[in-house]
Design an enzyme around this catalytic site. Structure first.
Site, PDB file in Angstrom:
ATOM      1  N   LYS A  22       0.830  -1.218   0.000  1.00 26.46           N
ATOM      2  CA  LYS A  22       0.000   0.000   0.000  1.00 26.46           C
ATOM      3  C   LYS A  22       0.857   1.258   0.000  1.00 26.46           C
ATOM      4  O   LYS A  22       0.634   2.178  -0.791  1.00 26.46           O
ATOM      5  CB  LYS A  22      -0.903   0.012   1.250  1.00 26.46           C
ATOM      6  N   ASN A  23       1.847   1.292   0.896  1.00 29.87           N
ATOM      7  CA  ASN A  23       2.573   2.550   1.083  1.00 29.87           C
ATOM      8  C   ASN A  23       3.588   2.849  -0.018  1.00 29.87           C
ATOM      9  O   ASN A  23       4.252   3.897   0.019  1.00 29.87           O
ATOM     10  CB  ASN A  23       3.241   2.588   2.463  1.00 29.87           C
ATOM     11  N   CYS A 116      -5.393   7.883   9.130  1.00 29.04           N
ATOM     12  CA  CYS A 116      -5.554   7.333  10.476  1.00 29.04           C
ATOM     13  C   CYS A 116      -5.269   8.398  11.522  1.00 29.04           C
ATOM     14  O   CYS A 116      -4.363   9.214  11.351  1.00 29.04           O
ATOM     15  CB  CYS A 116      -4.571   6.177  10.692  1.00 29.04           C
ATOM     16  N   ARG A 121      -0.859  15.166  12.746  1.00 26.38           N
ATOM     17  CA  ARG A 121      -0.083  14.787  11.555  1.00 26.38           C
ATOM     18  C   ARG A 121       0.024  16.014  10.653  1.00 26.38           C
ATOM     19  O   ARG A 121      -0.626  16.114   9.618  1.00 26.38           O
ATOM     20  CB  ARG A 121      -0.731  13.609  10.825  1.00 26.38           C
ATOM     21  N   ASP A 308       4.530   0.984  12.096  1.00 25.73           N
ATOM     22  CA  ASP A 308       3.326   0.324  11.569  1.00 25.73           C
ATOM     23  C   ASP A 308       3.189  -1.119  12.050  1.00 25.73           C
ATOM     24  O   ASP A 308       2.120  -1.716  11.918  1.00 25.73           O
ATOM     25  CB  ASP A 308       3.346   0.341  10.032  1.00 25.73           C
ATOM     26  N   ARG A 400      -8.516  -0.570   4.409  1.00 26.48           N
ATOM     27  CA  ARG A 400      -7.647   0.445   3.810  1.00 26.48           C
ATOM     28  C   ARG A 400      -6.254  -0.114   3.524  1.00 26.48           C
ATOM     29  O   ARG A 400      -5.513   0.453   2.725  1.00 26.48           O
ATOM     30  CB  ARG A 400      -7.530   1.663   4.736  1.00 26.48           C
TER      31      ARG A 400
HETATM   32  C1  EPZ Z   1       4.003   7.189   6.336  1.00 26.89           C
HETATM   33  O1  EPZ Z   1       3.185   8.212   6.854  1.00 26.89           O
HETATM   34  C2  EPZ Z   1       3.131   5.960   6.222  1.00 26.89           C
HETATM   35  N1  EPZ Z   1       2.036   6.229   5.323  1.00 26.89           N
HETATM   36  C3  EPZ Z   1       2.635   5.561   7.598  1.00 26.89           C
HETATM   37  O2  EPZ Z   1       1.905   4.364   7.471  1.00 26.89           O
HETATM   38  C4  EPZ Z   1       3.821   5.315   8.509  1.00 26.89           C
HETATM   39  O3  EPZ Z   1       3.352   5.055   9.818  1.00 26.89           O
HETATM   40  C5  EPZ Z   1       4.739   6.548   8.532  1.00 26.89           C
HETATM   41  O4  EPZ Z   1       5.112   6.904   7.181  1.00 26.89           O
HETATM   42  C6  EPZ Z   1       6.009   6.326   9.329  1.00 26.89           C
HETATM   43  O5  EPZ Z   1       6.712   5.233   8.834  1.00 26.89           O
HETATM   44  C7  EPZ Z   1       2.209   6.116   4.021  1.00 26.89           C
HETATM   45  O6  EPZ Z   1       3.285   5.843   3.512  1.00 26.89           O
HETATM   46  C8  EPZ Z   1       1.016   6.321   3.168  1.00 26.89           C
HETATM   47  P1  EPZ Z   1       5.874  10.692   8.352  1.00 26.89           P
HETATM   48  P2  EPZ Z   1       3.665   9.729   6.846  1.00 26.89           P
HETATM   49  O7  EPZ Z   1       5.726  11.929   7.554  1.00 26.89           O
HETATM   50  O8  EPZ Z   1       4.388   9.989   5.582  1.00 26.89           O
HETATM   51  C9  EPZ Z   1       5.673  14.137  11.699  1.00 26.89           C
HETATM   52  C10 EPZ Z   1       0.097   2.894   7.794  1.00 26.89           C
HETATM   53  O9  EPZ Z   1      -0.359   2.355   8.822  1.00 26.89           O
HETATM   54  N2  EPZ Z   1       5.524  15.106  10.601  1.00 26.89           N
HETATM   55  O10 EPZ Z   1       7.145   9.938   8.250  1.00 26.89           O
HETATM   56  O11 EPZ Z   1       2.476  10.537   7.151  1.00 26.89           O
HETATM   57  C11 EPZ Z   1       4.429  13.262  11.834  1.00 26.89           C
HETATM   58  O12 EPZ Z   1       3.420  13.929  12.557  1.00 26.89           O
HETATM   59  C12 EPZ Z   1       0.498   4.343   7.806  1.00 26.89           C
HETATM   60  O13 EPZ Z   1       0.216   2.302   6.724  1.00 26.89           O
HETATM   61  C13 EPZ Z   1       5.519  16.457  10.891  1.00 26.89           C
HETATM   62  O14 EPZ Z   1       5.632  16.866  12.050  1.00 26.89           O
HETATM   63  O15 EPZ Z   1       4.653   9.716   8.050  1.00 26.89           O
HETATM   64  C14 EPZ Z   1       4.969  12.048  12.528  1.00 26.89           C
HETATM   65  O16 EPZ Z   1       5.052  12.294  13.907  1.00 26.89           O
HETATM   66  C15 EPZ Z   1       0.079   5.073   9.016  1.00 26.89           C
HETATM   67  N3  EPZ Z   1       5.392  17.355   9.876  1.00 26.89           N
HETATM   68  C16 EPZ Z   1       6.380  11.931  11.951  1.00 26.89           C
HETATM   69  O17 EPZ Z   1       6.695  13.215  11.389  1.00 26.89           O
HETATM   70  C17 EPZ Z   1       5.262  16.948   8.577  1.00 26.89           C
HETATM   71  O18 EPZ Z   1       5.147  17.826   7.693  1.00 26.89           O
HETATM   72  C18 EPZ Z   1       6.536  10.875  10.872  1.00 26.89           C
HETATM   73  O19 EPZ Z   1       5.577  11.075   9.856  1.00 26.89           O
HETATM   74  C19 EPZ Z   1       5.273  15.581   8.287  1.00 26.89           C
HETATM   75  C20 EPZ Z   1       5.406  14.664   9.315  1.00 26.89           C
END
Ligand code: EPZ
Length: 419
Positions: A22-23, A116, A121, A308, A400
């Site tokens: 998915k990701n 989610c 986020r 995850d 999802r």
């Molecule tokens: C990706 O989400 C994945 N989703 C998530 O999988 C996964 O948990 C996550 O990466 C971490 O590995 C997809 O790939 C579609 P991040 P993403 O930006 O990109 C903070 C699942 O279950 N942050 O690495 O949203 C954020 O709040 C899903 O399949 C900011 O502060 O994750 C978090 O605390 C859920 N500002 C941390 O960084 C920003 O602009 C990591 O988020 C962006 C992120």
């Protein structure tokens, strides 16, 4: 609203073929917006999020159709530069289309993405990166517009304050067609980012360093179509292995990405599972009882233990011998599944980032509700190892991310139905 009914206490045995990821499917579908041609994606998982991505593509003039596990995306005539609030709200990955539309069209209007609920986020890193690459950003009543006319589009050097997966992907998407060189420092190293980069390279993009913390993108004039196979889903794989770890038995996971799953596999081994890997298959056997994991299980950006997979591992360790300690370092609110596990008899104490899981002899069935995608999957893991009947509500969360969820569990001999 449908529910899953799972009757636990039966060992799992058999083999399943791992679904496409998915990701990486979602950012790859976004990346297809940049391509002046037709892309064929194989091993595209049938998931509600993938259908949301398809709707976004069609809403901006790309032609996307999905038949079985093949998606065809023709982006020759991209005409739109806005994503509706409804489509943005369907999933977090809608934000990936912003970088791609900006890269291709030079302007995008959108709102805050859904997804989610794992705590705040924000998208500040995404927006700051777009600005660094030449975008002018304005906001009006919750609607954000990024404008990046061709003459203002340029490469740049971006150092991320945290290796965000989505921000890293968006920078790549936004800069692949920009003039000059873009460098991302402190980039996320997740395998799904590498998969998206492999896809983009197959279309003619020039990207180096993905999988490392410094990625260099050299802009090219245009991208051409390609055929591409999406990598297997390491988190879905972790979930099915966790089910067998919880219920006992032996299984083979086919079409697995072994290297990418290593951080998860090594923790499962510490819990007493026997694991053997060959080619692209993982064999897991759990004979006796599971043992608690001695070292603290800290979720970290890749190659650390994946956030995850935290919930599904916790569900299995809830009935292990001894105490395991988790530390969630990526999201503020990623222990929402623990209430359901406690209702099923687990002994879990959450203290800020830490969750102390004192293994109990056996979990028992209960009526629970999925709180989010992986949390819902964790409830199924717990239910398969528990005594008695569990019902899981709000199963749209699970749809999802998991393709053929019931079929896979049934083929392992698990008892699951829909009510
Ligand atoms: C990706 O989400 C994945 N989703 C998530 O999988 C996964 O948990 C996550 O990466 C971490 O590995 C997809 O790939 C579609 P991040 P993403 O930006 O990109 C903070 C699942 O279950 N942050 O690495 O949203 C954020 O709040 C899903 O399949 C900011 O502060 O994750 C978090 O605390 C859920 N500002 C941390 O960084 C920003 O602009 C990591 O988020 C962006 C992120």
């Amino acid at each position: 609203m449908q529910k899953f009914v799972i009757t636990g206490g039966k060992r799992l045995n058999g083999e399943i073929e791992l679904q496409g990821c998915k990701n990486s499917a979602l950012p790859i579908m976004a990346a297809a917006v940049l391509v002046n041609g037709k892309c064929i994606l194989e091993s595209c998982p049938n998931l509600t999020d993938v259908y949301s991505a398809s709707r976004i593509l069609n809403s901006i003039g790309c032609k996307c159709s999905i038949a079985g596990n093949t998606a065809e995306i023709d982006s020759v005539s991209v005409s739109g530069n806005a994503i509706s609030e409804k489509l943005m709200g369907e999933m977090r990955s809608s934000i990936m289309f912003v970088g791609a539309i900006l890269g291709r069209v030079g302007q995008c209007t959108f709102s805050i993405p859904g997804g989610c609920e794992l705590g705040p986020r924000p998208i500040d890193m995404h927006l700051a990166a777009f600005a660094k690459l030449g975008a002018e950003i304005s906001e009006n009543g919750g609607e954000i517009t990024c404008r990046m006319p061709k003459e203002k589009r340029h490469g740049g050097k971006i150092s991320l304050p945290f290796p965000s997966v989505g921000a890293t992907e968006n920078i790549i998407l936004c800069s692949v067609l920009a003039e000059g060189e873009t460098v991302v420092n402190n980039a996320a190293r997740e395998p799904e980012i590498c998969d998206m980069c492999r896809f983009l390279r197959s279309c003619g993009a020039k990207i180096k360093g993905d999988g490392e913390s410094r990625i260099v993108i050299e802009g090219v004039e245009r991208l051409h179509g390609c055929e591409y196979r999406i990598m297997p889903d390491r988190i879905a794989g972790a979930t099915y292995l966790a089910m067998t770890a919880a219920a006992g038995g032996a299984m083979i996971l086919k079409n697995a990405c072994i290297c990418e799953m290593e951080p998860f596999l090594s923790v499962l081994e510490q819990s007493g599972c026997y694991i053997c890997t060959a080619d692209n298959r993982i064999y897991l056997r759990r004979g006796g009882r599971l043992r608690a994991v001695r070292d603290r299980i800290r979720t970290m950006p890749h190659p650390g233990f994946p956030t995850d997979a935290q919930a599904v591992l916790m569900a299995a360790l809830a009935a292990a011998d001894g105490t395991s300690v988790f530390e969630e370092n990526i999201f503020d609110c990623r222990y929402r599944h623990t209430d359901a596990l406690i209702k099923m008899g687990a002994d879990i104490q959450v203290m800020g980032k830490a969750a102390v899981v004192r293994g109990v002899k056996k979990l028992h069935g209960a009526d629970v509700e999925a709180t989010d995608l992986r949390g819902g999957a964790a409830m199924a893991v717990a239910a398969l190892g528990a005594e008695g009947r569990t019902t899981i509500g709000c199963i749209s969360h699970i749809g999802r991310g998991y393709e053929k969820f019931e079929e896979n569990i049934t083929s392992l001999g698990g008892r699951i139905s829909r009510e």
